[in-house]
Design an enzyme around this catalytic site. Structure first.
Site, short mmCIF file in Angstrom:
data_model
loop_
_atom_site.label_atom_id
_atom_site.label_comp_id
_atom_site.label_asym_id
_atom_site.label_seq_id
_atom_site.Cartn_x
_atom_site.Cartn_y
_atom_site.Cartn_z
N ASN A 59 0.83 -1.20 0.00
CA ASN A 59 0.00 0.00 0.00
C ASN A 59 0.87 1.25 0.00
O ASN A 59 1.94 1.29 0.58
CB ASN A 59 -1.00 -0.01 1.16
CG ASN A 59 -0.37 -0.12 2.54
OD1 ASN A 59 0.58 -0.85 2.75
ND2 ASN A 59 -0.93 0.61 3.49
N GLU A 85 0.40 5.29 0.63
CA GLU A 85 -0.47 6.36 1.10
C GLU A 85 0.04 7.72 0.63
O GLU A 85 1.19 7.87 0.20
CB GLU A 85 -0.55 6.35 2.63
CG GLU A 85 -1.22 5.10 3.17
CD GLU A 85 -1.28 5.07 4.68
OE1 GLU A 85 -1.93 4.15 5.19
OE2 GLU A 85 -0.69 5.93 5.36
N CYS A 129 -4.08 0.81 -2.67
CA CYS A 129 -3.98 -0.42 -1.89
C CYS A 129 -2.92 -1.35 -2.47
O CYS A 129 -2.62 -1.31 -3.67
CB CYS A 129 -5.32 -1.15 -1.88
SG CYS A 129 -6.67 -0.21 -1.16
N GLU A 169 -3.04 -4.51 -3.12
CA GLU A 169 -3.55 -5.42 -4.14
C GLU A 169 -3.51 -4.78 -5.52
O GLU A 169 -3.06 -5.38 -6.50
CB GLU A 169 -5.00 -5.83 -3.83
CG GLU A 169 -5.16 -6.56 -2.52
CD GLU A 169 -5.50 -5.66 -1.34
OE1 GLU A 169 -4.84 -4.61 -1.17
OE2 GLU A 169 -6.42 -6.01 -0.59
N CYS A 177 -10.58 -4.45 0.05
CA CYS A 177 -11.67 -3.47 -0.03
C CYS A 177 -12.48 -3.71 -1.31
O CYS A 177 -12.06 -4.46 -2.20
CB CYS A 177 -11.12 -2.05 0.00
SG CYS A 177 -10.27 -1.53 -1.52
N CYS A 224 -10.60 -2.93 -4.62
CA CYS A 224 -9.64 -3.97 -5.01
C CYS A 224 -10.37 -5.20 -5.54
O CYS A 224 -9.94 -5.80 -6.53
CB CYS A 224 -8.75 -4.34 -3.84
SG CYS A 224 -7.52 -3.06 -3.45
#
Length: 162
Positions: free
Chosen positions: A64, A66, A75, A77, A111, A114
């Site tokens: 991930n 940010e 993310c 993934e 999420c 994803c």
């Protein structure tokens, strides 16, 4: 009264210990665990790692990323999937492993964004993407044969007008 249709969704995932994984599965899990170390998560402090195994057995990692402008992050993934899609545009994605921090008390479910991206790749390649959801606190892996097990009503290009 009109006919009312009923849609049901049931998902049951079996957990297995790290020791029960075969060598190929364990390698994928290790790559996801290792990828967490490349997470850029100064705001949430929640390091997530991912690794996708391609049909040619290449493993692409993601973590991930940010950003202070929160919607600008990505993310783990999607980082792994998009990198694999760019480097190997016509290669089938066989499996994706995702892990959360060792201290996490929540299961490592991706999420919705994803899951939608995973579903898109499954639709594109016309085959499932096996998911390995790693729960390091208990050294367990929850497996799903396809994204459809976690998001059965995904949106894809077949929903778009011609």
């Amino acid at each position: 009264m009109k006919n009312i249709k009923k849609l049901e969704f049931h998902c049951e995932l079996q957990a297995q210990s790290y020791q029960d994984l075969n060598p190929s599965e364990w390698e994928l899990v290790q790559k996801a665990l290792e990828a967490r170390n490349r997470s850029h998560s100064p705001y949430s402090k929640f390091q997530v790692g991912a690794a996708v195994r391609l049909a040619n057995q290449t493993i692409i990692q993601g973590a991930n990323q940010e950003n202070a402008a929160y919607p600008s992050g990505l993310c783990a993934e999607r980082v792994a999937l998009f990198a694999a899609g760019v480097q190997f545009p016509n290669m089938t994605f066989e499996a994706l492993a995702v892990c959360v921090p060792d201290t996490s008390t929540n299961l490592p479910f991706p999420c919705g964004g994803c899951l939608q991206v995973m579903a898109e790749y499954e639709y594109k390649q016309q085959s499932g993407l096996e998911l390995f959801l790693i729960y390091p606190a208990e050294e367990l892996v929850f497996r799903a044969e396809s994204t459809r097990h976690l998001m059965p009503f995904s949106f894809n290009e077949s929903h778009l007008p011609e």
